[in-house]
Design an enzyme around this catalytic site. Structure first.
Site, PDB file in Angstrom:
ATOM      1  N   LEU A  41     -75.649  -4.399  80.889  1.00 21.81           N
ATOM      2  CA  LEU A  41     -74.346  -4.695  81.504  1.00 21.81           C
ATOM      3  C   LEU A  41     -73.209  -3.957  80.806  1.00 21.81           C
ATOM      4  O   LEU A  41     -73.227  -3.767  79.590  1.00 21.81           O
ATOM      5  CB  LEU A  41     -74.100  -6.208  81.463  1.00 21.81           C
ATOM      6  N   HIS A  42     -72.225  -3.566  81.599  1.00 20.69           N
ATOM      7  CA  HIS A  42     -71.042  -2.872  81.089  1.00 20.69           C
ATOM      8  C   HIS A  42     -69.811  -3.428  81.805  1.00 20.69           C
ATOM      9  O   HIS A  42     -69.922  -4.384  82.588  1.00 20.69           O
ATOM     10  CB  HIS A  42     -71.183  -1.358  81.278  1.00 20.69           C
ATOM     11  N   GLY A  53     -68.192  -2.462  84.266  1.00 17.69           N
ATOM     12  CA  GLY A  53     -68.315  -2.495  85.728  1.00 17.69           C
ATOM     13  C   GLY A  53     -68.905  -3.827  86.170  1.00 17.69           C
ATOM     14  O   GLY A  53     -68.409  -4.470  87.108  1.00 17.69           O
ATOM     15  N   HIS A  54     -69.958  -4.254  85.485  1.00 16.15           N
ATOM     16  CA  HIS A  54     -70.564  -5.556  85.817  1.00 16.15           C
ATOM     17  C   HIS A  54     -69.586  -6.691  85.518  1.00 16.15           C
ATOM     18  O   HIS A  54     -69.512  -7.681  86.260  1.00 16.15           O
ATOM     19  CB  HIS A  54     -71.848  -5.770  85.003  1.00 16.15           C
ATOM     20  N   ASP A  80     -72.568   1.844  94.194  1.00 19.71           N
ATOM     21  CA  ASP A  80     -73.808   2.007  94.960  1.00 19.71           C
ATOM     22  C   ASP A  80     -73.465   1.707  96.422  1.00 19.71           C
ATOM     23  O   ASP A  80     -73.823   0.660  96.963  1.00 19.71           O
ATOM     24  CB  ASP A  80     -74.884   1.075  94.421  1.00 19.71           C
ATOM     25  N   SER A  82     -71.783   3.326  84.641  1.00 18.30           N
ATOM     26  CA  SER A  82     -73.161   3.172  85.102  1.00 18.30           C
ATOM     27  C   SER A  82     -74.037   2.895  83.890  1.00 18.30           C
ATOM     28  O   SER A  82     -73.814   3.459  82.815  1.00 18.30           O
ATOM     29  CB  SER A  82     -73.624   4.460  85.789  1.00 18.30           C
ATOM     30  N   SER A  83     -75.047   2.064  84.095  1.00 18.60           N
ATOM     31  CA  SER A  83     -75.978   1.797  82.988  1.00 18.60           C
ATOM     32  C   SER A  83     -76.676   3.077  82.562  1.00 18.60           C
ATOM     33  O   SER A  83     -77.124   3.207  81.428  1.00 18.60           O
ATOM     34  CB  SER A  83     -77.026   0.765  83.420  1.00 18.60           C
ATOM     35  N   ARG A  84     -76.784   4.027  83.484  1.00 24.98           N
ATOM     36  CA  ARG A  84     -77.503   5.271  83.161  1.00 24.98           C
ATOM     37  C   ARG A  84     -76.656   6.231  82.337  1.00 24.98           C
ATOM     38  O   ARG A  84     -77.192   7.205  81.810  1.00 24.98           O
ATOM     39  CB  ARG A  84     -77.984   5.951  84.450  1.00 24.98           C
TER      40      ARG A  84
END
Ligand code: PAF
Length: 297
Positions: free
Chosen positions: A36-37, A39-40, A157, A192-194
Site C-alpha cells: 500500500l502507498h 494512492g491506496h 487502472d 503504483s506498487s510497481r
C-alpha cells in the site's frame, strides 16, 4: 490511532461485519493487492467519506494469482502486510481482510468464471490475456464476502474500473462503484506498487509517461490527433521507455466520433515497459475548446 482488526478467514470477516450489518451501518470496501502507498490511502479516505464516521471501512489485501499471466510478476509482487496494516491504521480503517490463496480459492480456481466481454479484449486485455477475467473473479468474490454498500477503486487502472462498474451494473450487484482520482508523485509519476521495482535511472525515465499525458492534455484543444502527437513527442525523449500502447479514446473507452465535436470528454491511456517494469497511466482530456470551435481529430 486504533489498529484495524485483521481477519484472515471468511468466518472471521463475517463475524466482524455482523454487527455493522445488524445496525444498518454502511460498509465500504477498498480491494487491494497490498504494497500500500498514498494512492491506496486516498481510496481509504474516499471510502470513509462514503460510509460516514459510523460506517465500516474494509481493506482487502490479497495478491490474486488468477490475474497474473505466465511470466508476470506474481512471485516477486511485494508482500508487505505489517506495513499495510500500519497504513490502514493511520487512515482509520476498521478491518483488514488478508486471506490466503486457499481461503479465497478452496479447491483451486472456480469452475464458474466471468467473461469481461468486449471491453476486456482491448488495451490491457489484449496484452494480458486472462488478466481481467481473473481480476473480475476475485472482485466478485470479495463483493460476495464483504457485501459492501460501496467499493472504491483507483482511476489509475481505468479499464479495470470501467469493467468493475460494468460487472456491478450488468449483474445487478447493488454495489456502488466509486472511482477515485490518481495520486501522483511531485514530478507527476502516478503512484503504483510497481514503482518500487524501478532503479534510479528507470525512475527518471518513468516520469515521461505522465509528462506525455500532460502534454496531450495541453494540446487537446487542437484535437485528438494533436493530443496524441504531443504525447508521442514526449515519449520519444525517453530512450528506455518501450511503449505498448498510447491511445486516445472516448471517456467510456469506446471509439471517438469522427469528427470529434469540440468539448468532447475523452481519455488518453498509455502502457509502457520501463526496464522490466510495466507501468500504465491515463488522464482525462477535453477535445477542442470553446476557443477552437469545431476542432476535430
Ligand atoms: O487493482 C488491484 O489492486 C487489483 O486488480 C484488485 C482490484 C485488488 C483485484 O485483485
Amino acid at each position: 490511532m486504533t489498529a484495524p482488526v485483521v481477519a484472515s478467514t471468511r468466518s472471521e470477516l463475517a463475524a466482524l461485519l455482523g454487527d455493522a450489518r445488524r445496525d444498518g451501518r454502511r460498509i465500504g470496501l477498498v480491494p487491494t493487492m497490498g504494497a500500500l502507498h498514498e494512492g491506496h490511502a486516498s481510496l481509504m479516505r474516499v471510502a470513509r467519506e462514503q460510509v460516514g464516521p459510523d460506517g465500516e471501512v474494509v481493506v482487502s489485501v490479497f495478491v490474486n494469482p488468477l490475474q497474473f499471466g505466465a511470466g508476470e510478476d506474481l512471485d516477486r509482487y511485494p508482500r508487505t502486510l505489517a506495513a499495510d496494516v500500519d497504513l490502514a491504521a493511520r487512515e482509520g480503517v476498521d478491518i483488514v481482510f488478508a486471506p490466503s490463496v486457499e481461503e479465497v480459492y478452496p479447491g483451486g480456481g472456480p469452475q464458474v468464471t466471468l467473461d469481461p466481454g468486449p471491453l476486456g479484449t482491448i488495451l490491457e486485455g489484449r496484452t494480458r490475456p486472462g488478466h481481467f477475467a481473473g481480476m473480475l473473479i476475485v472482485v466478485a468474490k470479495l463483493f460476495g464476502l464483504v457485501r459492501p454498500d460501496v467499493a472504491v477503486f483507483g482511476q489509475k487502472d481505468y479499464q479495470q474500473l470501467a469493467l468493475i462498474r460494468r460487472m456491478a451494473e450488468d449483474l445487478c450487484l447493488g454495489i456502488e462503484v466509486v472511482g477515485a482520482p490518481t495520486q501522483r508523485e511531485q514530478d507527476g509519476l502516478a503512484l503504483s506498487s510497481r514503482n518500487r521495482y524501478l532503479d534510479p535511472e528507470e525512475r527518471r525515465e518513468a516520469v515521461h509517461l505522465s509528462r506525455a499525458l500532460f502534454a496531450a492534455r495541453a494540446d487537446a484543444a487542437y484535437g485528438a490527433q494533436a493530443a496524441l502527437d504531443a504525447a508521442r513527442a514526449e515519449l520519444r525523449r525517453a530512450a528506455s521507455v518501450d511503449v505498448d500502447y498510447l491511445v486516445v479514446t472516448a471517456a467510456d473507452l469506446g471509439e471517438l466520433p469522427e469528427p470529434v465535436p469540440a468539448g468532447t470528454e475523452a481519455r488518453i491511456l498509455v502502457a509502457a515497459r520501463v526496464g522490466s517494469t510495466r507501468l500504465i497511466d491515463n488522464m482525462s482530456l477535453t477535445i477542442g475548446s470553446p476557443t477552437n470551435p469545431g476542432t476535430t481529430s
